[in-house]
Design an enzyme around this catalytic site. Structure first.
Site, PDB file in Angstrom:
ATOM      1  CG  HIS A 165      -0.452  -4.582  -0.420  1.00  0.00           C
ATOM      2  ND1 HIS A 165      -0.267  -3.997   0.798  1.00  0.00           N
ATOM      3  CD2 HIS A 165       0.759  -4.616  -1.020  1.00  0.00           C
ATOM      4  CE1 HIS A 165       1.006  -3.667   0.928  1.00  0.00           C
ATOM      5  NE2 HIS A 165       1.650  -4.034  -0.152  1.00  0.00           N
ATOM      6  CG  ASP A 187      -3.187  -4.804   2.456  1.00  0.00           C
ATOM      7  OD1 ASP A 187      -2.554  -5.819   2.769  1.00  0.00           O
ATOM      8  OD2 ASP A 187      -2.646  -3.736   2.083  1.00  0.00           O
ATOM      9  CG  MET A 201      -0.448   3.886  -3.996  1.00  0.00           C
ATOM     10  SD  MET A 201      -0.314   2.372  -3.034  1.00  0.00           S
ATOM     11  CE  MET A 201       1.034   2.766  -1.938  1.00  0.00           C
ATOM     12  CD  GLU A 210       7.910   0.852  -1.646  1.00  0.00           C
ATOM     13  OE1 GLU A 210       6.710   0.912  -2.010  1.00  0.00           O
ATOM     14  OE2 GLU A 210       8.247   0.607  -0.477  1.00  0.00           O
ATOM     15  CE  LYS A 220      12.627  -3.762   2.511  1.00  0.00           C
ATOM     16  NZ  LYS A 220      11.533  -4.505   3.144  1.00  0.00           N
ATOM     17  CD  GLU A 246       9.532   1.912   2.965  1.00  0.00           C
ATOM     18  OE1 GLU A 246       8.548   1.590   2.285  1.00  0.00           O
ATOM     19  OE2 GLU A 246       9.977   1.258   3.924  1.00  0.00           O
ATOM     20  CG  HIS A 254      12.846   0.520   1.088  1.00  0.00           C
ATOM     21  ND1 HIS A 254      11.895   0.278   0.140  1.00  0.00           N
ATOM     22  CD2 HIS A 254      12.367   0.001   2.252  1.00  0.00           C
ATOM     23  CE1 HIS A 254      10.867  -0.361   0.705  1.00  0.00           C
ATOM     24  NE2 HIS A 254      11.133  -0.532   1.981  1.00  0.00           N
ATOM     25  CG  ASP A 312       6.066   4.087   0.667  1.00  0.00           C
ATOM     26  OD1 ASP A 312       5.088   4.744   0.257  1.00  0.00           O
ATOM     27  OD2 ASP A 312       6.163   2.852   0.546  1.00  0.00           O
ATOM     28  CG  ASP A 370      11.915  -3.721   6.329  1.00  0.00           C
ATOM     29  OD1 ASP A 370      11.941  -2.488   6.438  1.00  0.00           O
ATOM     30  OD2 ASP A 370      11.125  -4.333   5.585  1.00  0.00           O
ATOM     31  CG  ASP A 425       8.445  -1.018   7.708  1.00  0.00           C
ATOM     32  OD1 ASP A 425       9.047  -0.332   6.868  1.00  0.00           O
ATOM     33  OD2 ASP A 425       7.930  -2.119   7.449  1.00  0.00           O
ATOM     34  CG  ASP A 458       5.238   1.324   3.715  1.00  0.00           C
ATOM     35  OD1 ASP A 458       4.477   0.658   4.443  1.00  0.00           O
ATOM     36  OD2 ASP A 458       5.862   0.831   2.761  1.00  0.00           O
TER      37      ASP A 458
END
Ligand code: GCO
Ligand code: MN
Ligand code: MN
Length: 392
Positions: free
Chosen positions: A60, A63, A94, A187, A189, A223, A226, A251, A261, A263, A293
């Site tokens: 991102h 980030d 990406m 994406e 969710k 993802e 999700h 993802d 969530d 992950d 992800d």
């Protein structure tokens, strides 16, 4: 003696990628502080590179460059990051925009009720697209982290859809005018961080895409966690995207149904679901990046984070090798052949409409009783799958 080659060793050809926010996740959650040190982007690239076999690192905008960094700070970070990528021969396939962390986005970005916030969100994305392009990114992901509501009193969902489309149409044209060459991947969710998020499933975006100004530029980034959060079958959503030629990016992670969530590491919860996803991607020759992800458990130390990263790639490779064996397994394949019954005459009638075909179809005599009695040994098949996957 010849050295034994590890068949599950990933290589860049596998296109496995990690985000700065995944391997770099310090383990904070809504109830507790970080359990690991916060690493710089270059240090995260080192941590990914040291595992060997990864293809790239995604980010991102924030980030990489903190939202309030000075130009001098930004230049130094980019320099260090670029050097780390070179050290490990990693690329940036990406890039994406953080449109969710800053308080300005508390009620959404492209769908905010405030025109100034909406314009800022587009402005921030334009800058982030530029940043991604500097590192050669070719996929641009849109995850609408704050696009949604807690109370539907607050926003009109039809207006929100129109606002989202307007932003994407603008950015597609920007992509063209700057010659970035990005493919956009949306994406979906269902919730988290919002109570209800717009475009809650991959199919929502598949329905939006044909209404955009540049549908050819746009696809999806589904993802695993999700659709799974909502108790849905993720593989079916991916299949629909694949069939539509819209699976640009994916993802991979894992998630228990009905929980927060999570992950989790890919394949760590539902081995069977992970297998059938890998089977789908393998059988239909998905060639895009496979982005993990996910993040390591909060208990993990940096060494264990290495196990997490390596394990993610190994799991995929192991499942991929299982797919090949599955497709060659005589018992399984002979059952599948029995189950898929062709009827050339009838298929010819139903393939395309014509008055003659319709007439012939209406004149066909069907025996419901006979059809219903044809055997479908799905118990036998599914047990074979269990034994196959568990090495019995
Ligand atoms: C999430 C999302 C994000 C996005 C990321 C890239 O649940 O938080 O999966 O991790 O994938 O923002 O757009
Ligand atoms: Mn997620
Ligand atoms: Mn994601």
């Amino acid at each position: 003696m010849a050295k034994r080659i590890d068949p599950y060793m990933p290589t860049p050809a596998d296109k496995f990628t990690f985000g700065l926010w995944t391997v770099g996740n310090p383990g904070a959650d809504p109830f507790g502080k970080a359990t690991r040190a916060v690493l710089s982007p270059a240090e995260i690239v080192d941590a990914i590179g040291e595992q060997g076999g990864a293809y790239g690192v995604n980010f991102h905008d924030n980030d990489l460059i903190p939202i309030d960094a000075t130009p001098a700070e930004a230049a130094q970070i980019k320099k260090d990051f670029r050097a780390a990528l070179r050290r490990h021969k990693l690329r940036v396939p990406m890039a994406t925009t953080n449109l969710f962390s800053d308080p300005v986005f508390k009620d959404g970005a492209f769908t905010s009720n405030d025109a100034e916030v909406r314009a800022y969100a587009i402005h921030k994305t334009m800058n982030a697209m530029q940043l991604g392009a500097e590192f050669g990114a070719k996929f641009y992901v849109f995850w609408g982290g704050r696009e949604g509501t807690e109370s539907d009193a607050t926003k009109d969902p039809v207006v929100a859809t129109k606002r989202f489309r307007e932003a994407i149409d603008f950015l597609c044209d920007y992509n063209k005018s700057q010659k970035f060459g990005y493919k956009f991947a949306f994406e979906a969710k269902p919730n988290e961080p919002r109570g209800h998020m717009y475009f809650s499933v991959t199919g929502s975006y598949l329905a939006l895409i044909p209404t955009l100004k540049h549908p050819e530029m746009c696809g999806v980034n589904p993802e695993f966690a999700h659709e799974t959060m909502a108790g849905l079958n993720f593989t079916h959503h991916v299949a629909q995207a694949l069939e539509a030629g819209k699976l640009f990016h994916i993802d991979l992670n894992d998630q228990e149904i009905g929980r927060y969530d999570q992950d989790f590491r890919f394949g760590s919860v539902n081995y069977k679901a992970a297998f059938f996803l890998v089977k789908l991607l393998t059988d239909y020759k998905y060639k895009g990046p496979k982005h993990f992800d996910s993040h390591a458990y909060r208990q993990s130390d940096p060494k264990d984070v290495g196990h997490f990263a390596r394990g993610s790639m190994r799991t995929y490779k192991i499942l991929e090798s299982k797919v090949e064996k599955f497709n060659k397994n005589r018992k399984i394949q002979s059952l599948l052949n029995k189950i898929n019954r062709d009827n050339a005459k009838l298929s010819k009638l139903t393939r395309n409409f014509s008055k003659a075909n319709a007439k012939a179809l209406l004149a066909t005599d069907f025996s419901r009783e006979k059809m219903a009695k044809k055997s479908l040994p799905y118990e036998e098949l599914d047990q074979l799958v269990f034994e196959f996957l568990n090495g019995a």
